[in-house]
Scaffold this motif. Structure first.
Motif, mmCIF file in Angstrom:
data_model
loop_
_atom_site.group_PDB
_atom_site.id
_atom_site.type_symbol
_atom_site.label_atom_id
_atom_site.label_comp_id
_atom_site.label_asym_id
_atom_site.label_seq_id
_atom_site.Cartn_x
_atom_site.Cartn_y
_atom_site.Cartn_z
ATOM 1 N N THR A 10 -49.893 47.450 125.973
ATOM 2 C CA THR A 10 -48.665 48.071 125.416
ATOM 3 C C THR A 10 -47.419 47.506 126.080
ATOM 4 N N ALA A 11 -47.547 47.188 127.400
ATOM 5 C CA ALA A 11 -46.382 46.601 128.066
ATOM 6 C C ALA A 11 -46.023 45.269 127.418
ATOM 7 N N SER A 12 -47.051 44.447 127.160
ATOM 8 C CA SER A 12 -46.763 43.154 126.546
ATOM 9 C C SER A 12 -46.218 43.358 125.137
ATOM 10 N N HIS A 13 -46.793 44.341 124.443
ATOM 11 C CA HIS A 13 -46.252 44.660 123.115
ATOM 12 C C HIS A 13 -44.779 45.020 123.219
ATOM 13 N N ALA A 14 -44.500 45.883 124.195
ATOM 14 C CA ALA A 14 -43.116 46.321 124.354
ATOM 15 C C ALA A 14 -42.206 45.116 124.607
ATOM 16 N N GLN A 15 -42.687 44.170 125.362
ATOM 17 C CA GLN A 15 -41.863 42.994 125.615
ATOM 18 C C GLN A 15 -41.651 42.193 124.336
ATOM 19 N N LEU A 16 -42.723 42.094 123.526
ATOM 20 C CA LEU A 16 -42.601 41.294 122.304
ATOM 21 C C LEU A 16 -41.618 41.924 121.320
ATOM 22 N N CYS A 17 -41.746 43.267 121.144
ATOM 23 C CA CYS A 17 -40.882 43.947 120.174
ATOM 24 C C CYS A 17 -39.804 44.696 120.911
ATOM 25 N N GLN A 18 -38.604 44.137 120.882
ATOM 26 C CA GLN A 18 -37.476 44.797 121.535
ATOM 27 C C GLN A 18 -36.240 44.553 120.698
ATOM 28 N N PRO A 19 -35.280 45.462 120.720
ATOM 29 C CA PRO A 19 -34.047 45.162 119.970
ATOM 30 C C PRO A 19 -33.414 43.898 120.509
ATOM 31 N N GLY A 20 -33.175 42.950 119.640
ATOM 32 C CA GLY A 20 -32.551 41.708 120.080
ATOM 33 C C GLY A 20 -33.520 40.717 120.670
ATOM 34 N N ALA A 21 -34.826 41.030 120.584
ATOM 35 C CA ALA A 21 -35.795 40.065 121.135
ATOM 36 C C ALA A 21 -35.852 38.824 120.254
ATOM 37 N N GLU A 22 -36.397 37.777 120.808
ATOM 38 C CA GLU A 22 -36.517 36.542 120.038
ATOM 39 C C GLU A 22 -37.448 36.766 118.862
ATOM 40 N N ASN A 23 -37.085 36.282 117.701
ATOM 41 C CA ASN A 23 -37.904 36.412 116.482
ATOM 42 C C ASN A 23 -38.081 37.841 116.004
ATOM 43 N N ALA A 24 -37.263 38.766 116.508
ATOM 44 C CA ALA A 24 -37.344 40.148 116.009
ATOM 45 C C ALA A 24 -36.253 40.377 114.977
ATOM 46 N N PHE A 25 -36.538 41.209 113.990
ATOM 47 C CA PHE A 25 -35.559 41.506 112.936
ATOM 48 C C PHE A 25 -35.305 42.996 112.882
ATOM 49 N N LYS A 26 -34.049 43.352 112.615
ATOM 50 C CA LYS A 26 -33.724 44.769 112.449
ATOM 51 C C LYS A 26 -33.766 45.111 110.971
ATOM 52 N N VAL A 27 -34.378 46.251 110.682
ATOM 53 C CA VAL A 27 -34.445 46.718 109.288
ATOM 54 C C VAL A 27 -33.716 48.039 109.200
ATOM 55 N N ARG A 28 -32.998 48.228 108.085
ATOM 56 C CA ARG A 28 -32.232 49.462 107.907
ATOM 57 C C ARG A 28 -32.498 50.005 106.519
ATOM 58 N N LEU A 29 -32.892 51.283 106.452
ATOM 59 C CA LEU A 29 -33.156 51.889 105.151
ATOM 60 C C LEU A 29 -32.164 53.013 104.883
ATOM 61 N N SER A 30 -31.714 53.104 103.639
ATOM 62 C CA SER A 30 -30.829 54.208 103.246
ATOM 63 C C SER A 30 -31.528 54.953 102.135
ATOM 64 N N ILE A 31 -32.550 55.726 102.521
ATOM 65 C CA ILE A 31 -33.407 56.363 101.502
ATOM 66 C C ILE A 31 -32.644 57.450 100.763
ATOM 67 N N LYS A 32 -31.876 58.270 101.501
ATOM 68 C CA LYS A 32 -31.150 59.373 100.853
ATOM 69 C C LYS A 32 -30.095 58.836 99.901
ATOM 70 N N ALA A 33 -29.427 57.736 100.311
ATOM 71 C CA ALA A 33 -28.395 57.169 99.447
ATOM 72 C C ALA A 33 -29.005 56.650 98.157
ATOM 73 N N ALA A 34 -30.225 56.084 98.256
ATOM 74 C CA ALA A 34 -30.836 55.484 97.073
ATOM 75 C C ALA A 34 -31.460 56.521 96.160
ATOM 76 N N LEU A 35 -32.157 57.508 96.746
ATOM 77 C CA LEU A 35 -32.963 58.392 95.908
ATOM 78 C C LEU A 35 -32.434 59.809 95.815
ATOM 79 N N GLY A 36 -31.467 60.182 96.634
ATOM 80 C CA GLY A 36 -30.872 61.518 96.545
ATOM 81 C C GLY A 36 -31.908 62.589 96.797
#
Lengths: 219, 602
Positions: A10-36
C-alpha cells in the motif's frame, strides 16, 4: 510478515498514486449539475466501474499487454467529486506513461461518458483535451438555398411586371392610333360640310343640300 | 395631350407611405440609446416638446409644399423661385448618398435572415480552431455574436486603409436588396401604394409579438425599471434625471432625433405629397404621421429595454455560474453546494478558512454586477445585429424569433428605401427632357443599377468603415441647411400670406396662427442653433476618429481617419450644401446672359 508486505504494497501504491504524481491524472465529475434529481451518489461501486472503464480503454490499444482492473489506482477522492488515478504496469512498480493513457482515454472517451450518463463537460479529465465535435458540414449551405429561392421569385415578379407594362403600353398605342384615325375622318367630314373651297381632297358633294340652296337663292 | 400625374388610390396609401418612410431603423436603434443616455423616462419631456415645436410644423410644411406644387423637390422649389432650384438639387444629391449606403443595411438584414434557418443559430456557437481542441481565438477573445458580425458577415479589416476584396456573399445580398427595391418602385405609385400596406403594418405586428415575448422573458422587468429610473435607487436616479434635463446636450439630441427620424429635407415627403389630390387634408396627416412616428419610437424602446433586461440578467447569471464553478473546482467543494444566494457568505467563509488558497484564486473571481451589464448603452448596427442577436440566441425556439426580428428590420429598411428612391425618381420623371426619352421603368432601373454598383464599396472588407463615414456625415449638416433654406424661402421669398391663401383655396382649411408663428420664427431659430452646435462640435473635436475592430484583442479600438477619408467627408458635405448657392448663381448667370442676348434686338 504478511501484513508488513501488505503495508509495503500500500505504501508503494500510495507513492504511485498521488496528486500531481508523474503520469497521474485528475478527474472531476459534476453529477448533480448533469443529472439534477436523477443524480446518483458516488461510492466505491462507482469507483470500481471507473477503474473498469479505464482498464477497458487501455485494453483497446492494440499490441499491449492486457490491463487488469487492479492495475488502475485511485486516490484522493473528494466531495466534489474529484480524484486522481494512475495506471500501473503488471508488475505494479511503474506507471504507464501519460501519453499512452491519454491516447487510450481519448479513443474511448464516448464509451466512458456513456457509462456514467455524463458528457465531456461534466466528466472532465484535466490535462486530456477532448476532441470537440466538428460542425455538420453541408455540401450546400442552407442560406444559399433560401437566397436562391427568394432571388428567383423576385426576378420572376420583376419580369412579369415589366412585361405586363410593355404589353399595356403597346395596347394603348394601338388604341390611340385608332382614335387618331377616326378623329381625322371626323375633321375630314366637317371641312367638307362647311363647303371649304380650298379643300380639294375630293370628297362627295351632297346633292340634296346643294339642290336646296339652288332652290332658295333665286328668290 | 399631357399625361395625367399618377395619384395615390386613397389617402390611406399616402399616410402609410409616409409612416413606412419615417418609421425606420432609427426608431429601433437610436431612440432607445438616447433614452438610456439622457435620463431614461425624463428624456421623453424634451423629446415630446421638440416633436410639437419642430417636428410637426416642418413635416406639415414639406407636405403642404409638395401637395401645392404637385411636383418633386426640384420642380417645387423652382416654382417658388428659380433661384431656389439648387435646394431641390441638394435634396436629390443627399437622397442619392443616403440610398447608396442605406440599402447595405437591408443586405445585412437579408444575410442574417437567411442564416436564421439553421440549428443552432450560427452566431450562438464559436467555430473550432484548426486542430479541433478549442475554439477560434478571435471568437474566444470577443463573443460568438461579435465574431459572427465582424468576421463572418463583414470580414472586417483592421483599418480603413486596408480595403480588401469585395465579399461575394454580401454582394449577392446587396443585389437582392436592390432587386427588391426595384420591384416595389417599378410602377411608381401604382406599385408603391400597394407595397406600403405591408411595410407600414407588418413591423407593428412583429413589434407587438415581441412586446408579448419580451415582457414575459426572465429579467425583462430589470431592463424596464432601468429605462425609467436609470442609475439604481430612485433618489439617485431622480437627481440624475433632473441633471440631464438641465444639460443642453439632452435638448439638442432630442431635437436632432426628431429632425432626422421624420426624414425631413430629403425631398421624399415632397415627392409623396405631390401625388396627392390638391384637396387632401395634409395638416391632419402631418399630425398623425409625426405622432405615430414618436409613439413607435417609444414602443420600440420598451421592447428594446425588456430585451436588454433579459440579456443583462442572462449574462449576470452566467457570470455568477462561472464564479461558482471556479470556487467549487478550486476548493473541491461538493457539487451544487454553492448557489447564487449563498455565494457571498461562502466567499467570506472560504476566505477566512483557507486564506492562502483564496488569495491565489481571488484575481480570477469576477465581480458580477447586473448594473454594469445594463449600463452598456449601444446604438446603431451594434444594437441591431450584435445585442439583439445575442438576446435571441438565448430564447427558446430562437430560429423563430430570429426570423421575425430580421424580417421586421427588412420591412422597416425597405419602407424607408421606398421614400429615398421616390425622392430621386420623382424629379427625374417630372423632368420633360428625361421622361420623354426613357420610360419610367428604365429610369428606375438605371437609378437602382448605379446605386447598386456604387454600393459594392460597402461590401468590401473595409466597407463598414466607409458606411460609418456616410452614416455620420453624408446627411447631417446638409439636411439642416436644406430645411433652413426651405423654411425661410417659403415664409419670406414665396410669402407666408400667399401660401396661406393657396392652402385655403386648396384644402378649404385656414392656417392657424400656431403654424404661422412656428414656420416664420421658432423653427428657423431652432435649426440655426442645431446647425451652430454641429459646426462647433466638429471644429472642437479636431481630428475625426473612428472605431476599428482589432481581431487579436477582440474589441474596438479608436483610430484616426487618413487624409483621403477626411477629403471624402469634406466632399460629401460640400457636394450637397454647395448645390444651393451654385444653383442660385447658375440661374443668375443664365438670366444675365439671356438679357445680354435680347438687349441688342430691343
Amino acid at each position: 510478515m504478511l501484513w508488513l508486505l501488505f503495508l509495503l504494497v500500500t505504501a508503494s501504491h500510495a507513492q504511485l498514486c498521488q496528486p500531481g504524481a508523474e503520469n497521474a491524472f485528475k478527474v472531476r465529475l459534476s453529477i448533480k449539475a448533469a443529472l439534477g434529481k436523477k443524480a446518483y451518489a458516488w461510492d466505491i461501486n462507482e469507483e470500481y466501474l471507473f477503474r473498469a472503464m479505464v482498464a477497458f480503454s487501455m485494453r483497446k490499444i492494440p499490441k499491449r499487454e492486457a490491463t487488469e482492473i487492479a492495475h488502475v489506482l485511485l486516490c484522493n477522492v473528494t466531495q466534489r467529486v474529484s480524484f486522481w488515478f494512475v495506471v500501473t504496469d503488471p508488475s505494479k512498480n511503474h506507471t504507464i506513461p501519460a501519453a499512452e493513457v491519454q491516447s487510450a482515454i481519448r479513443m474511448s472517451r464516448n464509451r466512458i461518458n456513456n457509462a456514467f450518463s455524463l458528457n465531456d463537460q461534466t466528466l472532465e479529465f484535466l490535462r486530456i483535451p477532448s476532441t470537440l465535435a466538428p460542425p455538420v458540414d453541408e455540401s450546400v449551405p442552407a442560406w444559399i438555398i433560401i437566397f436562391g429561392v427568394i432571388f428567383c421569385i423576385v426576378i420572376v415578379a420583376i419580369s412579369l411586371l415589366v412585361l405586363s407594362g410593355i404589353w399595356q403600353s403597346r395596347r394603348k398605342k394601338t388604341e390611340t392610333s385608332e382614335v387618331i384615325d377616326s378623329e381625322d375622318k371626323c375633321e375630314h367630314m366637317i371641312t367638307m360640310e362647311n363647303g371649304n373651297p380650298l379643300d380639294e381632297k375630293g370628297g362627295h358633294v351632297n346633292d340634296a343640300f346643294m339642290s336646296e340652296d339652288e332652290r332658295l337663292t333665286p328668290l | 395631350m399631357e399625361k395625367e400625374r399618377p395619384q395615390w388610390d386613397n389617402p390611406l396609401q399616402f399616410v402609410f407611405a409616409c409612416i413606412s418612410y419615417a418609421v425606420g431603423l432609427g426608431n429601433v436603434w437610436r431612440f432607445p440609446y438616447l433614452c438610456q443616455l439622457y435620463g431614461g423616462g425624463s428624456f421623453l419631456i424634451p423629446y415630446l416638446i421638440m416633436l410639437v415645436v419642430e417636428g410637426m410644423p416642418l413635416l406639415y410644411l414639406e407636405l403642404a409644399v409638395g401637395q401645392r406644387m404637385q411636383q418633386g423637390s426640384i420642380g417645387s422649389w423652382r416654382t417658388i423661385s428659380p433661384y431656389l432650384s439648387g435646394v431641390g438639387v441638394a435634396s436629390v444629391v443627399v437622397s442619392f448618398f443616403l440610398s447608396m449606403y442605406y440599402n447595405v443595411v437591408n443586405a445585412w438584414g437579408f444575410w442574417y435572415l437567411f442564416h436564421s434557418f439553421q440549428n443552432p443559430l450560427p452566431w450562438s456557437v464559436c467555430p473550432l480552431n484548426s486542430n479541433r481542441t478549442g475554439y477560434d481565438e478571435e471568437c474566444e477573445a470577443a463573443s460568438s455574436t461579435q465574431y459572427f458580425w465582424y468576421r463572418k458577415t463583414l470580414n472586417i479589416s483592421p483599418s480603413i486603409q486596408e480595403s480588401g476584396a469585395v465579399q461575394w456573399e454580401l454582394a449577392l445580398c446587396l443585389i437582392l436588396a436592390w432587386l427588391m427595391v426595384y420591384l416595389c418602385i417599378l410602377r411608381g405609385t401604382e406599385s408603391t401604394g400597394k407595397v406600403v400596406y405591408f411595410t407600414a403594418l407588418l413591423p407593428y405586428c412583429v413589434l407587438i409579438i415581441y412586446l408579448g415575448r419580451g415582457l414575459t422573458l426572465r429579467g425583462a422587468t430589470n431592463g424596464l425599471i432601468y429605462m425609467f429610473t436609470p442609475k439604481g435607487s430612485s433618489a439617485l436616479s431622480l437627481r440624475f434625471q433632473v441633471e440631464q434635463l438641465a444639460n443642453p446636450k439632452t435638448w439638442i439630441n432630442a431635437a436632432t432625433q426628431i429632425f432626422f427620424s421624420l426624414g425631413l429635407g430629403f425631398g421624399s415627403l415632397i415627392a409623396f405629397a405631390s401625388y396627392n389630390k390638391p384637396s387632401n387634408d395634409c395638416q391632419k396627416h402631418a399630425i398623425i404621421v409625426s405622432l405615430i412616428n414618436s409613439a413607435t419610437s417609444i414602443f420600440a424602446s420598451i421592447v428594446t429595454f425588456s430585451i436588454y433586461g433579459f440579456k443583462a440578467t442572462f449574462n449576470y447569471e452566467s457570470c455568477l455560474d462561472k464564479v461558482i464553478l471556479l470556487l467549487t473546482n478550486s476548493f473541491d467543494l461538493e457539487d451544487g453546494s454553492l448557489t447564487a444566494s449563498n455565494l457571498e457568505e461562502m466567499k467570506d467563509y472560504l476566505a477566512s478558512t483557507y486564506p492562502s488558497k483564496y488569495s491565489e484564486v481571488f484575481p480570477s473571481i469576477k465581480n458580477c454586477s447586473l448594473e454594469s451589464e445594463l449600463d452598456t448603452a449601444v446604438q446603431g448596427t451594434g444594437l441591431a445585429f450584435i445585442v439583439y442577436s445575442e438576446a435571441i440566441k438565448n430564447m427558446e425556439v430562437s430560429q423563430l424569433w430570429s426570423v421575425l426580428y430580421f424580417f421586421m428590420l427588412l420591412m422597416l429598411g425597405i419602407g424607408s428605401m421606398l421614400g429615398n428612391t421616390a425622392a430621386i425618381l420623382t424629379p427625374l420623371t417630372d423632368s420633360k427632357v428625361i421622361s420623354s426619352h426613357l420610360p419610367k421603368e428604365v429610369i428606375s432601373g438605371l437609378v437602382c443599377l448605379i446605386n447598386c454598383a456604387v454600393g459594392m464599396v460597402f461590401t468590401m472588407e473595409a466597407g463598414n468603415y466607409w458606411f460609418d463615414i456616410f452614416n455620420d456625415y453624408a446627411a447631417t449638416l446638409s439636411l439642416l441647411l436644406i430645411v433652413l433654406v426651405e423654411t425661410i424661402a417659403l415664409c419670406y421669398v414665396y410669402g407666408l400670406r400667399r401660401f396661406e391663401s393657396d392652402l385655403k383655396a386648396m384644402t378649404g382649411r385656414a392656417l392657424s396662427w400656431y403654424w404661422k408663428v412656428l414656420w416664420a420664427g421658432v423653427s428657423p431659430l431652432l435649426i440655426v442653433s442645431l446647425f451652430a452646435f454641429y459646426l462647433s462640435d466638429y471644429i472642437l473635436t479636431g481630428t475625426l476618429q473612428y472605431q476599428a475592430w482589432d481581431a487579436s484583442q477582440g474589441q474596438l479600438v479608436t483610430k484616426d481617419y487618413p487624409t483621403y477619408a477626411l477629403a471624402v467627408i469634406g466632399l460629401l458635405v460640400a457636394s450637397s450644401t454647395m448645390c444651393i448657392p451654385l444653383g442660385a448663381l447658375g440661374i443668375f448667370i443664365m438670366r444675365h446672359l439671356k438679357r445680354a442676348d435680347t438687349a441688342p434686338v430691343a
